[in-house]
Design an enzyme around this catalytic site. Structure first.
Site, PDB file in Angstrom:
ATOM      1  N   GLY A  58       0.829  -1.195   0.000  1.00 25.39           N
ATOM      2  CA  GLY A  58       0.000   0.000   0.000  1.00 25.39           C
ATOM      3  C   GLY A  58       0.864   1.245   0.000  1.00 25.39           C
ATOM      4  O   GLY A  58       2.065   1.181   0.268  1.00 25.39           O
ATOM      5  N   GLU A 177       4.324 -10.346  -6.689  1.00 22.23           N
ATOM      6  CA  GLU A 177       3.221 -10.470  -7.637  1.00 22.23           C
ATOM      7  C   GLU A 177       3.521  -9.880  -8.999  1.00 22.23           C
ATOM      8  O   GLU A 177       2.827 -10.193  -9.979  1.00 22.23           O
ATOM      9  CB  GLU A 177       1.949  -9.826  -7.059  1.00 22.23           C
ATOM     10  CG  GLU A 177       1.953  -8.304  -6.961  1.00 22.23           C
ATOM     11  CD  GLU A 177       2.560  -7.780  -5.670  1.00 22.23           C
ATOM     12  OE1 GLU A 177       2.296  -6.613  -5.329  1.00 22.23           O
ATOM     13  OE2 GLU A 177       3.299  -8.534  -5.002  1.00 22.23           O
ATOM     14  N   SER A 229     -21.658  -3.793 -26.042  1.00 19.22           N
ATOM     15  CA  SER A 229     -20.842  -2.982 -26.938  1.00 19.22           C
ATOM     16  C   SER A 229     -20.297  -3.773 -28.114  1.00 19.22           C
ATOM     17  O   SER A 229     -19.864  -3.198 -29.107  1.00 19.22           O
ATOM     18  CB  SER A 229     -19.659  -2.390 -26.156  1.00 19.22           C
ATOM     19  OG  SER A 229     -18.746  -3.412 -25.793  1.00 19.22           O
ATOM     20  N   SER A 235     -19.806  -8.867 -23.755  1.00 14.54           N
ATOM     21  CA  SER A 235     -20.289 -10.127 -24.312  1.00 14.54           C
ATOM     22  C   SER A 235     -20.276 -11.237 -23.268  1.00 14.54           C
ATOM     23  O   SER A 235     -21.236 -12.003 -23.131  1.00 14.54           O
ATOM     24  CB  SER A 235     -19.435 -10.542 -25.513  1.00 14.54           C
ATOM     25  OG  SER A 235     -19.458  -9.552 -26.511  1.00 14.54           O
ATOM     26  N   LYS A 379      -8.615  -8.924 -17.792  1.00 13.81           N
ATOM     27  CA  LYS A 379      -9.026  -9.243 -19.158  1.00 13.81           C
ATOM     28  C   LYS A 379      -8.748 -10.704 -19.514  1.00 13.81           C
ATOM     29  O   LYS A 379      -9.595 -11.368 -20.112  1.00 13.81           O
ATOM     30  CB  LYS A 379      -8.294  -8.320 -20.138  1.00 13.81           C
ATOM     31  CG  LYS A 379      -8.645  -8.543 -21.594  1.00 13.81           C
ATOM     32  CD  LYS A 379     -10.045  -8.060 -21.931  1.00 13.81           C
ATOM     33  CE  LYS A 379     -10.112  -6.551 -21.905  1.00 13.81           C
ATOM     34  NZ  LYS A 379     -11.423  -6.038 -22.356  1.00 13.81           N
TER      35      LYS A 379
END
Length: 523
Positions: A58, A177, A229, A235, A379
């Site tokens: 953080g 990470e 869209s 989708s 994504k």
């Protein structure tokens, strides 16, 4: 809280821009991760029966006023805990150690020297590169019953481990990470398998089933409007809702005049063929362009576009209600990068980079309850979910297109001639990328119309016309990205065709910026 698997790794998010990357790495390793607020009570964590707990990094110092803290009782749960950067410092302080400003702040790559290869650092090279980003560091380990198992030249306690078996804690000052830590995934897997004893059986199919149940719990017998869209995000969201609640969704495609060339025809053809849903197409180009007339500020563009979208959905909701259905919910394909860049996170303290028209750009008096089933996914995870749902490949692997469309790819004010010019440039660009076999090798490719003109020579005459920038990136998660090394001959064909075939352009430039410090879109 219904979770999709019995191997759960809660991640307390202290405002790190990469908190979701931690969650993603854990999921990839086969355990289910969930991001939670930093002050989640120990009792709630215990009720999740976690295999382990991770404390994220953080931007704060543990000594800052209002710095986020965790419930100190989590260290009494006898559950393995991994602290990363700020999370390591916070845990060390809670266990009785001290934190002080470092003599040498570390930002970027550092060389880690390992002295103990058991458990967390098993099979990691004795000397390896890690990615640092900190100004404070831990001291006085003995008071916290911690021992050092790795260090860097300027950070003597870069990796620590508890010597108290009743408080199983390990901490790393670096960020495992991120891809800049080559063995970071191995370190996280060591935590999961050698310390938490996970079995690694969680899969995306589990997420799909749980997401469907969450949708049923949220919506019940209600009806959903879904802003479609034509991109992969909306989708997959539509397909997931249709799977969970067949017959309870109406998809609305808004032709806002900001679309790619022939987008409307493609969407109508594709989705009427592949989706067994009610699809409505709204022609709203004139309204959107009127809203954007003379507007140059990108945040203002996003807000106006978001508000106009809602007006379109509200009008469609009235039409659908007149037919006997009563939509109370609005579904969107919001992803986690959208949430983070808009300043939202489990911690509530991430820095806002830009508004997304569907996150932060919506009006406060929204008449719908939002449904965002992909909000926790990157994504690449959305594409995996699309495969699980059986969507066709040409939809799953289509390059992303921003919700505000070409409005954020035209720097400055928006006009129809500018939109038509950019559409022609973008079509040529994609044609050449596909022809070169680079479409699946790149993550996103598009053209940007710049608010400058330059002198050129055409047919022995002087021109003073527009400049178009080409942007092509490679990325897995869209939180970080590198510019794609498009072959020179391909770039030459793209430039030549755009200048020769698109009247009004006499110069093409190539964007070689990574994210960060740039973003993928220009606005």
């Amino acid at each position: 809280m219904k979770l999709p698997h019995d191997e759960v790794i809660p991640i307390l998010d202290f405002g790190s821009q990469t908190a979701q990357l931690i969650a993603r790495r854990v999921r990839e390793a086969g355990a289910f991760s969930i991001l939670l607020p930093p002050d989640t009570p120990a009792k709630k964590l215990r009720d999740l029966t976690p295999q382990g707990i991770i404390l994220s990094g953080g931007p704060s110092s543990v000594y800052d006023d209002n710095a986020p803290i965790c419930d100190p009782e989590i260290f009494d749960l006898n559950i393995p805990i991994l602290g990363i950067c700020y999370g390591m410092q916070l845990a060390t302080r809670a266990l009785g150690g001290t934190i002080k400003p470092a003599n040498h702040r570390e930002f970027g790559r550092a060389t880690l020297h390992i002295t103990d290869h058991k458990d967390l650092l098993h099979a990691i090279p004795e000397s390896t590169t890690v990615w640092m980003s900190h100004g404070d560091q831990v001291e006085a380990l003995e008071q916290a019953n911690l021992e050092t198992i790795a260090s860097t030249p300027t950070c003597p306690h870069a990796v620590v481990r508890s010597t108290n078996p009743q408080k199983p804690f390990v901490g790393v000052q670096f960020h495992p990470e991120v891809t800049h830590t080559p063995h970071g995934i191995d370190i996280l897997q060591n935590f999961l398998y050698r310390i938490c004893h996970c079995k690694g059986t969680w899969r995306m199919a589990d997420y799909a089933e749980t997401a469907c149940q969450r949708l049923r719990d949220q919506i019940g017998t209600g009806h959903v409007l879904c802003g479609l869209s034509g991109g992969v995000d909306s989708s997959v969201a539509a397909a997931l809702i249709q799977k969970a609640l067949p017959g309870q969704i109406t998809c609305v495609f808004v032709d806002n005049g900001l679309l790619r060339k022939n987008e409307r025809q493609l969407v109508e053809t594709t989705f009427r063929d592949h989706f067994n849903v009610d699809l409505r197409v709204v022609d709203a180009e004139a309204d959107f362009l009127a809203d954007l007339d003379t507007i140059s500020d990108p945040q203002d563009k996003r807000k106006r576009i978001g508000h106009r979208f809602i007006e379109c959905f509200t009008e469609q909701a009235a039409h659908i209600a007149a037919e006997g259905k009563h939509p109370e919910y609005l579904a969107q394909g919001t992803l986690y990068p959208d949430v983070i860049e808009s300043g939202h996170s489990a911690s509530g303290s991430s820095a806002g980079i830009k508004l997304h028209h569907n996150v932060g750009g919506l009006p406060d008096d929204l008449d719908f309850e939002l449904v965002e089933p992909l909000r926790d996914l990157f994504k690449d995870e959305v594409r995996k979910l699309g495969e699980v749902l059986g969507l066709p490949e040409q939809i799953i692997w289509r390059h992303p297109f921003p919700g505000p469309g070409l409005a954020v790819r035209i720097l400055g004010d928006i006009t129809k001639p500018k939109l038509d010019l950019l559409r022609d440039c973008d079509e040529i660009l994609i044609e050449e990328i596909v022809a070169a076999g680079l479409y699946r090798k790149t993550s996103q490719v598009f053209a940007v119309l710049l608010p400058v003109q330059s002198v050129g020579v055409m047919g022995d005459g002087r021109t003073y016309e527009s400049v178009v920038a080409i942007r092509a990136v490679e990325t897995q998660d869209f939180m970080t990205a590198d510019w794609a090394r498009i072959p020179y001959d391909c770039l030459a064909r793209i430039s030549s065709r755009i200048i020769n075939e698109v009247r009004g352009v006499n110069r093409v430039v190539y964007d070689i910026s990574s994210k960060p410090p740039a973003t993928i879109e220009w606005e």
